[in-house]
Design a protein around this motif. Sequence first.
Motif, mmCIF file in Angstrom:
data_model
loop_
_atom_site.group_PDB
_atom_site.id
_atom_site.type_symbol
_atom_site.label_atom_id
_atom_site.label_comp_id
_atom_site.label_asym_id
_atom_site.label_seq_id
_atom_site.Cartn_x
_atom_site.Cartn_y
_atom_site.Cartn_z
ATOM 1 N N SER A 129 28.601 43.917 36.183
ATOM 2 C CA SER A 129 28.173 42.768 36.991
ATOM 3 C C SER A 129 27.642 41.649 36.097
ATOM 4 N N TYR A 130 26.971 42.006 35.021
ATOM 5 C CA TYR A 130 26.475 41.012 34.070
ATOM 6 C C TYR A 130 27.637 40.203 33.486
ATOM 7 N N ALA A 131 28.665 40.888 32.999
ATOM 8 C CA ALA A 131 29.795 40.204 32.373
ATOM 9 C C ALA A 131 30.514 39.311 33.371
ATOM 10 N N ALA A 132 30.656 39.781 34.613
ATOM 11 C CA ALA A 132 31.321 38.970 35.631
ATOM 12 C C ALA A 132 30.516 37.707 35.943
ATOM 13 N N LEU A 133 29.195 37.831 35.996
ATOM 14 C CA LEU A 133 28.356 36.666 36.273
ATOM 15 C C LEU A 133 28.388 35.668 35.118
ATOM 16 N N GLY B 214 37.048 50.761 32.090
ATOM 17 C CA GLY B 214 37.669 50.465 30.807
ATOM 18 C C GLY B 214 38.197 49.052 30.700
ATOM 19 N N PHE B 215 38.411 48.382 31.844
ATOM 20 C CA PHE B 215 38.927 47.012 31.840
ATOM 21 C C PHE B 215 37.818 45.966 31.804
ATOM 22 N N VAL B 216 36.555 46.392 31.915
ATOM 23 C CA VAL B 216 35.463 45.433 32.062
ATOM 24 C C VAL B 216 35.336 44.544 30.835
ATOM 25 N N ARG B 217 35.298 45.135 29.654
ATOM 26 C CA ARG B 217 35.118 44.336 28.444
ATOM 27 C C ARG B 217 36.300 43.405 28.171
ATOM 28 N N PRO B 218 37.545 43.872 28.271
ATOM 29 C CA PRO B 218 38.657 42.923 28.105
ATOM 30 C C PRO B 218 38.641 41.792 29.122
ATOM 31 N N LEU B 219 38.274 42.101 30.374
ATOM 32 C CA LEU B 219 38.226 41.060 31.399
ATOM 33 C C LEU B 219 37.068 40.091 31.170
ATOM 34 N N ALA B 220 36.035 40.535 30.445
ATOM 35 C CA ALA B 220 34.927 39.641 30.130
ATOM 36 C C ALA B 220 35.279 38.714 28.976
ATOM 37 N N VAL B 221 35.936 39.251 27.960
ATOM 38 C CA VAL B 221 36.146 38.499 26.722
ATOM 39 C C VAL B 221 37.427 37.671 26.754
ATOM 40 N N SER C 232 36.112 36.750 36.237
ATOM 41 C CA SER C 232 34.905 37.185 36.942
ATOM 42 C C SER C 232 35.256 37.974 38.199
ATOM 43 N N ALA C 233 36.202 37.449 38.984
ATOM 44 C CA ALA C 233 36.600 38.141 40.218
ATOM 45 C C ALA C 233 37.201 39.514 39.909
ATOM 46 N N ALA C 234 38.063 39.572 38.893
ATOM 47 C CA ALA C 234 38.671 40.851 38.532
ATOM 48 C C ALA C 234 37.629 41.820 37.992
ATOM 49 N N GLY C 235 36.673 41.327 37.218
ATOM 50 C CA GLY C 235 35.627 42.197 36.690
ATOM 51 C C GLY C 235 34.760 42.790 37.779
ATOM 52 N N LEU C 236 34.425 41.980 38.794
ATOM 53 C CA LEU C 236 33.643 42.504 39.911
ATOM 54 C C LEU C 236 34.434 43.531 40.712
ATOM 55 N N ALA C 237 35.740 43.285 40.872
ATOM 56 C CA ALA C 237 36.575 44.195 41.660
ATOM 57 C C ALA C 237 36.814 45.524 40.954
ATOM 58 N N LEU C 238 36.953 45.488 39.621
ATOM 59 C CA LEU C 238 37.323 46.692 38.877
ATOM 60 C C LEU C 238 36.156 47.319 38.127
ATOM 61 N N GLY C 239 34.965 46.738 38.268
ATOM 62 C CA GLY C 239 33.832 47.220 37.495
ATOM 63 C C GLY C 239 33.516 48.680 37.709
ATOM 64 N N ARG C 240 33.640 49.165 38.929
ATOM 65 C CA ARG C 240 33.315 50.562 39.225
ATOM 66 C C ARG C 240 34.543 51.464 39.168
ATOM 67 N N VAL D 78 29.102 34.619 23.289
ATOM 68 C CA VAL D 78 28.124 35.377 24.073
ATOM 69 C C VAL D 78 28.759 36.624 24.674
ATOM 70 N N GLN D 79 29.983 36.506 25.188
ATOM 71 C CA GLN D 79 30.651 37.663 25.769
ATOM 72 C C GLN D 79 30.942 38.727 24.703
ATOM 73 N N ILE D 80 31.407 38.297 23.538
ATOM 74 C CA ILE D 80 31.675 39.261 22.464
ATOM 75 C C ILE D 80 30.372 39.920 22.009
ATOM 76 N N TYR D 81 29.338 39.121 21.824
ATOM 77 C CA TYR D 81 28.035 39.628 21.396
ATOM 78 C C TYR D 81 27.482 40.632 22.414
ATOM 79 N N SER D 82 27.666 40.334 23.698
ATOM 80 C CA SER D 82 27.111 41.190 24.749
ATOM 81 C C SER D 82 27.749 42.567 24.784
#
Length: 659
Positions: free
Chosen positions: A114-118, A30-37, A18-26, A98-102
Amino acid sequence: MTTTTLAALVPALPFLGSAAGLALGRTAPGFVRPLAVLPTLAAAVLAVLVAVRQGGNTVIEASTQLTPTGSVPITLGLHIDGFAALVAVLVGVVASCVQIYSTGYLREDPRYPSYAALVSLFTAAMLLVVYSGDLMVLLVGWEIMGICSYFLVGHYWETPEARSASLKAFLVTKLGDVPFLFGLFALAADAGTFRIDGILSTVASGGLDHPTLVALLLLAGVAGKSAQFPLHTWLPDAMAGPTPVSALIHAATMVAAGIYFVARLLPVFAASAAAMTVLAVMAAITMVGSALAALAQDDIKRVLAYSTIGQLGYMAGALAVGDRGAAVFHLLSHAAFKALLFLAAGAVIHAAGTNSLTAMSRMGGLAKRIPDAYWTMTVALLALAAIPPFAGFFSKEAVLVAAEHTALGDRAGIPAGAGWTVLVAGLLTALLTAAYALRLWLRTFRGRGAQAPDHGRQPIAMTSVLWVLAIPSLGFGLSAAYLDDWFDGEALTPTLTTAVLGTGLAVAGGAVTYAVWRTLAARAVPAVKTPHVAHPDADAGLVEAEALHLPHPAEDPADPGRALLGPLYRPAADGFHLDALYRKVFVRPVLGAASLVRFLDREVVDTYVSGAANTAKGLGWLVRRAQTGNVQTYLSALLAGSVVLAIAAVALANAFAGA
């Protein structure tokens, strides 16, 4: 690597993701989905390893003092028994799905990072609750879930429904959390520790001084978190959030936390017969009331929301009769088929291409267009209706069997009245559950609503998850005989009496609903979609909805729920007007008091403050007028003052001389 280290990594990985996704989201989308799943998936794998090593018949304990408090210490510790091990696996698997589905459902959403990080933070908070051995650390995860639900339910903050739903969810759950916090403090004061093992030891030795007070305070927080009467009203409105969030909240986090908390500390509640009776009545009202409300809803997600409330009522009922094994068994079973139901409903909504077509009265022609959702939702609805051999049958029967044993006086210390209350309400709810489950299936896949535009095949990330969840929805109940070690060693097999009664009532509810639907459908006129020329800037979903010439949902002639409920239909559709009652009893007085405080602050306090300031300002003005800087003016004033003083002195002297 030790089991303790593996267990510590289970909540840590989603948190770091979650922390990495928020930091790298913008900066690095390209890292958002791997960091979510990937972190969530890794946490699920580690949870499975912890469960295998724990084995169900041992308790893993580890702790270190978090901070010196000077009184009751707070520790950062683990307490993993069979229930904790299984629930952690559940949370990890459902959150991964849920993360894969999203990734498919929200692939075009600009706020997906932000959704995936939350969602990852939500998952980490629930895992912290599950594994925590200290109630204060558990409270941290408890409250993090509350704020995550606020942001996730309000994901579509542009709509007023999402904004009000997120605020309502936050405030109603906080209403229960306040007495819950006092209950934790009272419990720790009696036991001398926040450690779960220490509290259970105190209860076993009879050292709990105020069991009823503590239990009732804690139940207030459980009612808010797990959406039990009377604090359940936030959950149906929370459907304004994305459908995958609904699946996560209803299946593996948030609402499951309250049930799990009571299961973990059941001896505390069982020490008070009054608390167990209150819990049984609360569960019974929740079960029956939510089932009636579900039978009157037109929005597919609200039907599932009220269904969740009712199934949580079953779990609370099992706890009220002293059987935490049956409660957690139904928690696990329900998580599988309820996550599947919501995600399949999301596929239905996704197929329509808009969130505005969630009303079942507007659906038609979906069975052939989305076969994956059709077949998997059919499996999940059969599990919900407790039809053998689906998972819901075995877990719901475990609850009814536990209630039967208590009603017959087989459980010492638990009032028999609590058993009868749960048993009767559970059987009635079985009838109603089958009725609204079949109604949902018929109106969604066999309805006569106009067809929504075909938006093509669903993404593989969505359809694959549906089939993964269909497996435990079908077969998890059959595995109960091999999980005795994880459920206090108690058998969870059905008995003939409850199986015949429960299944017979479910079949009867489904048969009556189908017969009524066939009769009404034969009389109804199918809806026709007329040509409609849309303005290019108009919202596609709203245009489609306006183009469907359909009756108002409350007046839909093909709705079996309307015929079955009769005069109860409109009150049930509105949740028995509880929101209106709460507005009159609580909201309006609070708003009135706030208006009075605002008036007093503005008209009284501000008047005094402004008066004091104006008085000082006036005195300053007078003094400033006297300070002209002109020497002649000062001499003239001095002379005039001397003359006045002389005249006054002469007058006083004459007055004294005459006296």
